[in-house]
Scaffold this active site. Sequence first.
Site, PDB file in Angstrom:
ATOM      1  N   TRP A 102       0.827  -1.211   0.000  1.00  0.00           N
ATOM      2  CA  TRP A 102       0.000   0.000   0.000  1.00  0.00           C
ATOM      3  C   TRP A 102       0.853   1.250   0.000  1.00  0.00           C
ATOM      4  O   TRP A 102       0.544   2.232  -0.683  1.00  0.00           O
ATOM      5  CB  TRP A 102      -0.998  -0.021   1.156  1.00  0.00           C
ATOM      6  CG  TRP A 102      -2.064  -1.043   0.920  1.00  0.00           C
ATOM      7  CD1 TRP A 102      -2.297  -2.183   1.633  1.00  0.00           C
ATOM      8  CD2 TRP A 102      -3.035  -1.051  -0.159  1.00  0.00           C
ATOM      9  NE1 TRP A 102      -3.350  -2.879   1.070  1.00  0.00           N
ATOM     10  CE2 TRP A 102      -3.816  -2.209  -0.025  1.00  0.00           C
ATOM     11  CE3 TRP A 102      -3.305  -0.184  -1.225  1.00  0.00           C
ATOM     12  CZ2 TRP A 102      -4.854  -2.538  -0.907  1.00  0.00           C
ATOM     13  CZ3 TRP A 102      -4.342  -0.505  -2.102  1.00  0.00           C
ATOM     14  CH2 TRP A 102      -5.098  -1.657  -1.941  1.00  0.00           C
ATOM     15  N   ASP A 171      -1.957   6.544   6.164  1.00  0.00           N
ATOM     16  CA  ASP A 171      -2.996   5.691   5.598  1.00  0.00           C
ATOM     17  C   ASP A 171      -3.348   4.670   6.680  1.00  0.00           C
ATOM     18  O   ASP A 171      -2.566   3.778   6.988  1.00  0.00           O
ATOM     19  CB  ASP A 171      -2.456   4.999   4.335  1.00  0.00           C
ATOM     20  CG  ASP A 171      -3.449   3.989   3.763  1.00  0.00           C
ATOM     21  OD1 ASP A 171      -4.569   3.857   4.298  1.00  0.00           O
ATOM     22  OD2 ASP A 171      -3.089   3.334   2.754  1.00  0.00           O
ATOM     23  N   LYS A 195     -12.760  -1.588   5.658  1.00  0.00           N
ATOM     24  CA  LYS A 195     -12.014  -2.561   6.446  1.00  0.00           C
ATOM     25  C   LYS A 195     -12.544  -2.584   7.889  1.00  0.00           C
ATOM     26  O   LYS A 195     -12.965  -3.604   8.382  1.00  0.00           O
ATOM     27  CB  LYS A 195     -10.512  -2.230   6.469  1.00  0.00           C
ATOM     28  CG  LYS A 195      -9.908  -1.923   5.100  1.00  0.00           C
ATOM     29  CD  LYS A 195      -9.630  -3.156   4.284  1.00  0.00           C
ATOM     30  CE  LYS A 195      -9.256  -2.915   2.824  1.00  0.00           C
ATOM     31  NZ  LYS A 195      -8.237  -1.942   2.528  1.00  0.00           N
TER      32      LYS A 195
HETATM   33  C1  LIG Z   1      -7.612  -1.447   1.214  1.00  0.00           C
HETATM   34  C2  LIG Z   1      -6.523  -0.466   1.411  1.00  0.00           C
HETATM   35  C3  LIG Z   1      -6.336   0.612   0.538  1.00  0.00           C
HETATM   36  C4  LIG Z   1      -7.196   0.830  -0.675  1.00  0.00           C
HETATM   37  O1  LIG Z   1      -8.442   1.263  -0.305  1.00  0.00           O
HETATM   38  P1  LIG Z   1      -9.584   1.617  -1.366  1.00  0.00           P
HETATM   39  O2  LIG Z   1     -10.644   2.162  -0.473  1.00  0.00           O
HETATM   40  O3  LIG Z   1      -9.946   0.354  -2.055  1.00  0.00           O
HETATM   41  O4  LIG Z   1      -9.040   2.629  -2.294  1.00  0.00           O
HETATM   42  C5  LIG Z   1      -5.312   1.492   0.803  1.00  0.00           C
HETATM   43  N1  LIG Z   1      -4.501   1.331   1.859  1.00  0.00           N
HETATM   44  C6  LIG Z   1      -4.654   0.316   2.719  1.00  0.00           C
HETATM   45  C7  LIG Z   1      -3.727   0.188   3.883  1.00  0.00           C
HETATM   46  C8  LIG Z   1      -5.661  -0.628   2.521  1.00  0.00           C
HETATM   47  O5  LIG Z   1      -5.814  -1.651   3.378  1.00  0.00           O
END
Ligand SMILES: *Cc1c(COP(=O)(O)O)cnc(C)c1O
Length: 360
Positions: A102, A171, A195
């Site tokens: 990521w 993030d 998530k």
């Molecule tokens: C799932 C995830 C993403 C991507 O998220 P989207 O909402 O699908 O764009 C980015 N960073 C992390 C750490 C993730 O787990």
Amino acid sequence: MSRKFNFYAGPATLPLPVIEAMAKDFVDYKGMGLSLIETSHRSKEYDEIHLGAINITRELLGVGDDYKVMLLQGGATLQFGMLPMNLLHSGRKAAYVHTGAWAKKAISDAKKCGTVEVVWNGESSKYMTLPAAGAFKVDPESVYCHITSNETIGGVQWQEFPNVGVPLAADMSSDMMSRPLPMDKFGFIYAGAQKNLGPAGLTLAIIRKDLLEKCADNLVAYLKYKTHADSDSLYNTPPVFSIWTFKLTMEWLKANGGLKAAQERAEQKAAVLYDAIDGSNGYYRCPVDKACRSRMNVVWRLPSEELEEKFIKEGKAKGMLGLKGHRDVGGIRASIYNAMPAEGVALLAQFMADFKKANA
Ligand SMILES: *Cc1c(COP(=O)(O)O)cnc(C)c1O
């Protein structure tokens, strides 16, 4: 109906009381004679949901007046670009910590917008560890230092947030609201909801006002943080369904003791699985550095890919879904977000012991 235990990484399991409450109110929301998703986002009923979602976010995390909470769309992925578009103009630069799949995507988009300094790269350890305290330096001229608090695919998680001398931008897609945060370290936090927060379609973002003041003005309206911050995220039509679910999920979290209790539950659940791995005499192997093991996404291997396939198939037959590792890395991954009950984790640990006995 028997509900399965859902170990998918995302979209992921939600608290049962939340989906039951939504099902109950779905067709006729509070006697309005229509569902919430059919009503105007300027209605009094929706307003209560929208502002309630922002307020409970502030309350749970202890977000002060010096921050703005934004409810956005486009996933965490849009934030990979939107953050540097807003902040890396006029020759400014940012530091990025490269900790896995990521972080790599965040870096790739940031490089299209401005000057990026990758201050640490976990490549030599195959991204199975994180930098030790003081292992990297950040140029004080950087507008922010970007980290990925939990690498959902690799299964590594920052246990403590580093002091880098500039605001952290994080993030937190896969561990937001799983523990209290030292807010004063952060200038910007973002998380796709699907998530640990709710359904897909909502991205939660929190920005400190001094960074907001530094944002570029010459962007199209939706891409400017100021547009959302100045309108309480009602500049355009928000994802009402996702925000409704998110608010109920946060209320569930609060009723269950808030973030400190969430952290304790996460630690206990993760320990059950890591103990099952570590106590298996090498039958199960977790490739991640012990000091950085994720409490949200537990990853491990079996002695062969054939056994892994068998494990996933038999787990599914026993009501445990989504145990397959990410397609890029293989193996097993159990995502055990806030809404995963301890019983689901206990069942998985028992299955691991039984499977080993039958197949070792
Ligand atoms: C799932 C995830 C993403 C991507 O998220 P989207 O909402 O699908 O764009 C980015 N960073 C992390 C750490 C993730 O787990």
